[in-house]
Every structure is written in C-alpha cells, then in structure tokens.
Design a protein around this motif. Sequence first.
Motif, PDB file in Angstrom:
ATOM      1  N   GLN A 118     -11.027  15.200  55.744  1.00 46.52           N
ATOM      2  CA  GLN A 118     -10.021  15.298  56.825  1.00 46.52           C
ATOM      3  C   GLN A 118     -10.787  14.442  57.884  1.00 46.52           C
ATOM      4  O   GLN A 118      -9.894  13.727  58.577  1.00 46.52           O
ATOM      5  N   ARG A 119     -12.140  14.651  58.219  1.00 45.76           N
ATOM      6  CA  ARG A 119     -12.427  13.751  59.212  1.00 45.76           C
ATOM      7  C   ARG A 119     -12.108  12.218  59.003  1.00 45.76           C
ATOM      8  O   ARG A 119     -11.738  11.366  59.919  1.00 45.76           O
ATOM      9  N   SER A 120     -12.343  11.855  57.866  1.00 42.74           N
ATOM     10  CA  SER A 120     -12.114  10.470  57.429  1.00 42.74           C
ATOM     11  C   SER A 120     -10.582   9.936  57.553  1.00 42.74           C
ATOM     12  O   SER A 120     -10.353   9.098  57.985  1.00 42.74           O
ATOM     13  N   TYR A 121      -9.883  11.023  57.353  1.00 45.81           N
ATOM     14  CA  TYR A 121      -8.452  10.777  57.460  1.00 45.81           C
ATOM     15  C   TYR A 121      -8.023  10.610  58.911  1.00 45.81           C
ATOM     16  O   TYR A 121      -7.185   9.540  59.275  1.00 45.81           O
ATOM     17  N   LEU A 122      -8.664  11.385  59.818  1.00 50.92           N
ATOM     18  CA  LEU A 122      -8.420  11.447  61.097  1.00 50.92           C
ATOM     19  C   LEU A 122      -8.901  10.217  61.934  1.00 50.92           C
ATOM     20  O   LEU A 122      -8.193   9.605  62.741  1.00 50.92           O
ATOM     21  N   ARG A 123      -9.955   9.589  61.209  1.00 47.74           N
ATOM     22  CA  ARG A 123     -10.601   8.496  61.905  1.00 47.74           C
ATOM     23  C   ARG A 123      -9.532   7.443  61.538  1.00 47.74           C
ATOM     24  O   ARG A 123      -9.583   6.485  62.372  1.00 47.74           O
ATOM     25  N   GLY A 124      -8.981   7.132  60.248  1.00 48.29           N
ATOM     26  CA  GLY A 124      -7.912   6.383  60.053  1.00 48.29           C
ATOM     27  C   GLY A 124      -6.893   6.349  60.834  1.00 48.29           C
ATOM     28  O   GLY A 124      -6.337   5.233  61.338  1.00 48.29           O
ATOM     29  N   ASP A 144      -4.434  19.222  77.875  1.00 48.80           N
ATOM     30  CA  ASP A 144      -3.021  18.984  78.031  1.00 48.80           C
ATOM     31  C   ASP A 144      -2.630  18.059  76.886  1.00 48.80           C
ATOM     32  O   ASP A 144      -2.008  17.683  76.100  1.00 48.80           O
ATOM     33  N   ALA A 145      -3.281  16.771  76.927  1.00 44.83           N
ATOM     34  CA  ALA A 145      -3.175  15.859  76.063  1.00 44.83           C
ATOM     35  C   ALA A 145      -3.560  16.205  74.602  1.00 44.83           C
ATOM     36  O   ALA A 145      -2.564  16.011  73.513  1.00 44.83           O
ATOM     37  N   LEU A 146      -4.398  17.328  74.282  1.00 48.06           N
ATOM     38  CA  LEU A 146      -4.705  17.458  72.922  1.00 48.06           C
ATOM     39  C   LEU A 146      -3.625  18.547  72.691  1.00 48.06           C
ATOM     40  O   LEU A 146      -3.147  18.440  71.410  1.00 48.06           O
ATOM     41  N   LYS A 147      -3.100  19.170  73.507  1.00 50.88           N
ATOM     42  CA  LYS A 147      -1.902  20.187  73.195  1.00 50.88           C
ATOM     43  C   LYS A 147      -0.756  19.250  72.592  1.00 50.88           C
ATOM     44  O   LYS A 147      -0.024  19.684  71.411  1.00 50.88           O
ATOM     45  N   ALA A 148      -0.487  18.303  73.286  1.00 53.38           N
ATOM     46  CA  ALA A 148       0.753  17.417  73.215  1.00 53.38           C
ATOM     47  C   ALA A 148       0.542  16.385  72.075  1.00 53.38           C
ATOM     48  O   ALA A 148       1.387  16.346  71.065  1.00 53.38           O
ATOM     49  N   ARG A 149      -0.773  15.937  71.842  1.00 53.25           N
ATOM     50  CA  ARG A 149      -0.741  14.867  70.935  1.00 53.25           C
ATOM     51  C   ARG A 149      -1.874  15.282  69.626  1.00 53.25           C
ATOM     52  O   ARG A 149      -1.763  14.710  68.515  1.00 53.25           O
ATOM     53  N   GLU A 150      -2.488  16.033  69.622  1.00 60.19           N
ATOM     54  CA  GLU A 150      -3.651  16.645  68.756  1.00 60.19           C
ATOM     55  C   GLU A 150      -4.824  15.543  68.464  1.00 60.19           C
ATOM     56  O   GLU A 150      -5.935  16.238  68.432  1.00 60.19           O
ATOM     57  N   LEU A 151      -4.800  14.363  68.573  1.00 64.94           N
ATOM     58  CA  LEU A 151      -5.683  13.330  68.250  1.00 64.94           C
ATOM     59  C   LEU A 151      -5.466  12.188  69.432  1.00 64.94           C
ATOM     60  O   LEU A 151      -4.499  11.858  69.677  1.00 64.94           O
ATOM     61  N   ILE A 152      -6.814  12.182  70.160  1.00 63.61           N
ATOM     62  CA  ILE A 152      -6.605  11.326  71.245  1.00 63.61           C
ATOM     63  C   ILE A 152      -7.854  10.591  71.244  1.00 63.61           C
ATOM     64  O   ILE A 152      -9.113  10.941  70.711  1.00 63.61           O
ATOM     65  N   LYS A 153      -7.928   9.394  72.027  1.00 57.66           N
ATOM     66  CA  LYS A 153      -9.054   8.401  72.232  1.00 57.66           C
ATOM     67  C   LYS A 153      -9.367   8.236  73.622  1.00 57.66           C
ATOM     68  O   LYS A 153      -8.474   8.008  74.355  1.00 57.66           O
ATOM     69  N   ILE A 154     -10.830   8.347  73.747  1.00 51.99           N
ATOM     70  CA  ILE A 154     -11.051   8.076  75.224  1.00 51.99           C
ATOM     71  C   ILE A 154     -12.234   6.964  75.390  1.00 51.99           C
ATOM     72  O   ILE A 154     -13.047   7.024  74.330  1.00 51.99           O
ATOM     73  N   THR A 155     -12.134   6.464  76.505  1.00 49.18           N
ATOM     74  CA  THR A 155     -13.401   5.289  76.571  1.00 49.18           C
ATOM     75  C   THR A 155     -13.939   5.671  77.850  1.00 49.18           C
ATOM     76  O   THR A 155     -13.640   6.379  78.928  1.00 49.18           O
ATOM     77  N   ASP A 198     -22.273   7.962  83.658  1.00 51.95           N
ATOM     78  CA  ASP A 198     -23.640   8.537  83.348  1.00 51.95           C
ATOM     79  C   ASP A 198     -23.897   9.048  81.872  1.00 51.95           C
ATOM     80  O   ASP A 198     -24.743   9.407  81.368  1.00 51.95           O
ATOM     81  N   TYR A 199     -22.583   8.910  81.318  1.00 49.90           N
ATOM     82  CA  TYR A 199     -22.281   9.565  79.930  1.00 49.90           C
ATOM     83  C   TYR A 199     -22.406   8.648  78.940  1.00 49.90           C
ATOM     84  O   TYR A 199     -21.942   7.536  79.077  1.00 49.90           O
ATOM     85  N   THR A 200     -22.992   8.841  77.770  1.00 47.78           N
ATOM     86  CA  THR A 200     -22.702   7.968  76.286  1.00 47.78           C
ATOM     87  C   THR A 200     -21.605   8.622  75.908  1.00 47.78           C
ATOM     88  O   THR A 200     -20.933   9.607  76.273  1.00 47.78           O
ATOM     89  N   ALA A 201     -20.801   7.888  74.868  1.00 50.25           N
ATOM     90  CA  ALA A 201     -19.548   8.140  74.156  1.00 50.25           C
ATOM     91  C   ALA A 201     -19.942   9.729  73.637  1.00 50.25           C
ATOM     92  O   ALA A 201     -19.260  10.781  73.522  1.00 50.25           O
ATOM     93  N   ARG A 202     -21.095   9.807  72.812  1.00 53.38           N
ATOM     94  CA  ARG A 202     -21.444  11.032  72.242  1.00 53.38           C
ATOM     95  C   ARG A 202     -21.667  12.124  73.009  1.00 53.38           C
ATOM     96  O   ARG A 202     -21.280  13.280  72.622  1.00 53.38           O
ATOM     97  N   GLU A 203     -22.248  12.024  74.111  1.00 49.54           N
ATOM     98  CA  GLU A 203     -22.544  13.016  75.213  1.00 49.54           C
ATOM     99  C   GLU A 203     -21.461  13.718  75.694  1.00 49.54           C
ATOM    100  O   GLU A 203     -21.187  14.670  75.870  1.00 49.54           O
ATOM    101  N   ALA A 207     -17.429   8.676  67.452  1.00 54.69           N
ATOM    102  CA  ALA A 207     -18.000   8.050  68.574  1.00 54.69           C
ATOM    103  C   ALA A 207     -18.598   6.600  68.076  1.00 54.69           C
ATOM    104  O   ALA A 207     -19.584   6.671  67.672  1.00 54.69           O
ATOM    105  N   ILE A 208     -17.885   5.792  68.698  1.00 53.14           N
ATOM    106  CA  ILE A 208     -18.650   4.365  68.442  1.00 53.14           C
ATOM    107  C   ILE A 208     -18.324   3.588  69.889  1.00 53.14           C
ATOM    108  O   ILE A 208     -17.552   3.527  70.255  1.00 53.14           O
ATOM    109  N   GLY A 209     -19.619   3.086  70.176  1.00 56.68           N
ATOM    110  CA  GLY A 209     -19.782   2.220  71.163  1.00 56.68           C
ATOM    111  C   GLY A 209     -19.475   3.094  72.542  1.00 56.68           C
ATOM    112  O   GLY A 209     -20.067   4.154  72.530  1.00 56.68           O
TER     113      GLY A 209
END
Length: 97
Positions: free
Chosen positions: A6-12, A38-49, A55-60, A76-78
């Motif tokens: 499922q994680r692989s499908y969502l990454r795609g 709110d965005a997760l409620k509306a879209r389920e899948l979101i990307k953030i930069t 002060d945070y890494t993407a993973r943190e 979390a990539i880059g």
Amino acid sequence: MITSKQRSYLRGLANKIQPIFQIGKSDIEKAFIKQVDDALKARELIKITVLETSDYTAREASDLLCRKLNCEGIQAIGRKFVLYRKSKDNAKIELPV
C-alpha cells in the motif's frame, strides 16, 4: 497501519502531485498543523516541502506531523515528504489489499 504494498502504491500516486505546503524558518505551529489536518481531510494524500532555512529535516517534520495528526508518513526524500490519512467521510483513494 498500512502495508509495504500500500505504501508503494501511495508513493506512485504521490509522484504526480505537487507540494501544497512549505515548512520554513518558523516552528511547526498550531495554525500550520490545522491547515495540514484540513488538507488531509480533503485530499488524503499530500506532499510538503521543507525549505533550506527550516530547522527540520523532511523526516523530522514528517514524524512530528504524523504524531500530531495520526497520519502515515509515506515517503521522505530530500526536502519533500508525503503524508497519508484515510478520510472517514470522503475516502477517495482505494488502497490495494
């Protein structure tokens, strides 16, 4: 909990979407967390930069938001990361079994 399939499908699916939020110099505050919720409620899948000034890494940032919003960190990539949370009322994404 989601499976690796499922994680692989969502990454795609996430490859095709643009980031809708940026995390910059300021801390991850309540107002930002509410917007992501709110965005997760509306879209389920979101990307953030995460900007270079943050002060945070993407993973943190991903781990912090997942704890606060009860969502899944998909990738979390880059300086980008992807979050997923199934919508209770308006499920759009059908996960493979």
